[in-house]
Structure formats: structure tokens, C-alpha cells
Design an enzyme around this catalytic site. Structure first.
Site, PDB file in Angstrom:
ATOM      1  CE  LYS A 118      -0.189   2.049  -3.944  1.00 13.47           C
ATOM      2  NZ  LYS A 118       0.376   0.563  -4.211  1.00 13.47           N
ATOM      3  CE1 TYR A 125       0.257   5.720  -5.915  1.00 14.00           C
ATOM      4  CE2 TYR A 125       0.523   6.973  -3.688  1.00 14.00           C
ATOM      5  CZ  TYR A 125       1.027   5.562  -4.650  1.00 14.00           C
ATOM      6  OH  TYR A 125       1.663   4.858  -4.428  1.00 14.00           O
ATOM      7  CB  SER A 163      -0.900   0.055   1.329  1.00 10.17           C
ATOM      8  OG  SER A 163      -1.724   0.897   1.250  1.00 10.17           O
TER       9      SER A 163
END
Length: 258
Positions: free
Chosen positions: A167, A163, A148
Site C-alpha cells: 500500500k 501488506y 491505498s
């Protein structure tokens, strides 16, 4: 392997997606150094072959398989080929990921958003599904580590929301899947690296020297993490030493503030 200090994974098979460079390559080489038979997967044959050659040069055993983690058929075939070659799938590291969509949310192109979801979220889901199905069907089960990020699940930064959201989903998948499948003998965790010594951690137009100067300001550690440091965290979570660690998300960022 000659000179190996530990051999925690002798006789085990480890699959690493995104194994052609960066953290994925470091993870693959670290598993090979500790006796694992390693399968590295990704979309670029040349980079994967380089990882295999590095493992072989150090006395390890590795195999390169081309696969696109956004395609269920590719992922299912990857697991089947791994088992056909080595007899089992004992460890999987879902590292394949991309960076897209920098900028304020209102300015992120839909195409970048969708690509982030396809690779970083759907890719991990498809890999988890195929790996779990194999591991729960074999004696001894298996262990999975998802890669992650500290950005999203743990910290926020302006201009990196898309982004980070992708994650955060990886960390959520990790925690949920860990609870769903520990009774099946499949132990699942995640690592969340901060800026590390990879091209992905460079900002647009930034050199490694520029990044080093930036990290002296942002990180109490005063530097980026090495890919080898991240790899060792992955190996710990995959090892028997972490047998009671389930659904954790280990942050490796030197205390960085973003």
C-alpha cells in the site's frame, strides 16, 4: 435520481475496480446516486451483478465488466469497453486489492508477497496507465482516485509489513503519477482508509463484535469507518470541488493507532 441531494457527476462516466463488495461497491453506488454512469469491474460476475442491481434499484445506471487487474490485456479492454459503451472515461477509482502475508517478514511466504505485489501494486499501475492514456486523449481529461491504506504509507503495525509495503507503493504511485500527468489534464489522488466495515478489516477468527470492541481501544473515533464514509471522501476528490487537489493522500481512519 429521486431523492438525490447532489448530482455532481451527471453526464460523467466512472469506472470502479473491485466494485463487487465493500468500499468498491459503496463507491459505485455513491457515484450512481449522484448521476454518474458507473462501470464496476472485478473477477466475480455474481458480486458485480449484485452491485449493478442495487444501483438500478435506486434509479442509477451501472454496467458490470469482468476483468483481472493483474492482466494488462484485461485492463486495456476494460477501458476500451467503458468508452465504447458510454463515450468517455471521466473518473476512475482503483480500488481492487487483497490482503495476504500476515506475520513477521521472515515468515511471509514468497507466494503471498508476490500475490500482494501483483494485485495491489501492478494492478494499480496497469489501471493507471490505461486510464491516463484514455483521459489525456479526450476533451476535459479526467480524475483518478487510488485506494491505498493508512497502514504502510502512514502507520505501521507488527505482522502486517508485507501488506503495508504494497500500500505504500500505491501511495507513491499516486504522488508520482499526479505530477507526471496533471499537465495532461489528469488529476490523481488517493484515499487511505483505516479499518472499515469490510471483511478485509477482520482479523483471523474475529467477529464484527470483536472488531468493534478492539476499535474502541485503538481509535479515538471509537469505531471503524463505514464504507459510505470512505466513498464520500472518494467522491470529493473526484469532484470539481477538489479541482486544485493534486497528488494528495487523504487518510480516513478516525485517528486510529495500530
Amino acid at each position: 435520481m429521486s431523492g438525490t441531494r447532489f448530482a455532481r457527476f451527471t453526464g460523467r462516466t466512472a469506472l470502479v475496480t473491485g466494485g463487487g463488495s465493500g468500499i468498491g461497491r459503496a463507491v459505485a453506488l455513491a457515484f450512481a446516486a449522484e448521476g454518474a454512469r458507473v462501470v464496476v469491474a472485478g473477477r466475480g460476475r455474481t458480486a458485480l451483478d449484485e452491485t449493478v442491481a442495487l444501483a438500478a434499484a435506486a434509479g442509477g445506471e451501472a454496467l458490470a465488466l469482468v476483468a483481472d487487474v493483474t492482466r494488462a490485456g484485461d485492463v486495456d479492454a476494460l477501458v476500451r469497453e467503458t468508452v465504447a459503451r458510454f463515450g468517455s472515461l471521466d473518473v476512475a477509482v482503483n480500488n481492487a486489492g487483497i490482503f495476504r502475508g500476515a506475520g513477521p517478514v521472515a515468515d511471509v511466504p514468497e507466494e503471498d508477497w508476490q500475490t500482494l505485489l501483483d494485485v495491489n501494486v501492478t494492478g494499480v499501475f496497469l489501471a493507471l496507465r490505461a486510464e491516463i492514456r484514455q483521459m489525456r486523449s479526450q476533451p476535459g481529461g479526467g480524475t483518478i482516485v487510488n485506494v491505498s491504506s493508512n497502514l504502510g504509507p502512514h502507520k505501521q503495525a507488527r505482522g502486517l509489513t508485507a501488506y503495508g509495503a504494497s500500500k505504500a507503493a500505491v501511495s507513491a504511485l499516486t504522488r508520482g503519477a499526479a505530477l507526471d500527468h496533471i499537465a495532461d489534464g489528469v488529476r490523481i489522488n488517493a484515499v487511505s482508509p483505516g479499518p472499515s466495515d469490510t471483511a478485509m478489516s477482520l482479523r483471523p477468527g474475529e467477529s464484527p463484535a470483536d472488531r468493534a470492541a478492539r476499535m474502541k481501544e485503538l481509535s479515538p473515533l471509537g469505531r471503524v469507518s463505514s464504507t459510505e464514509e470512505v466513498a464520500q471522501a472518494v467522491l470529493y476528490l473526484a469532484s470539481d470541488a477538489a479541482a486544485s487537489v493534486v497528488g494528495t493522500d487523504l487518510v480516513i481512519d478516525g485517528g486510529a493507532v495500530l
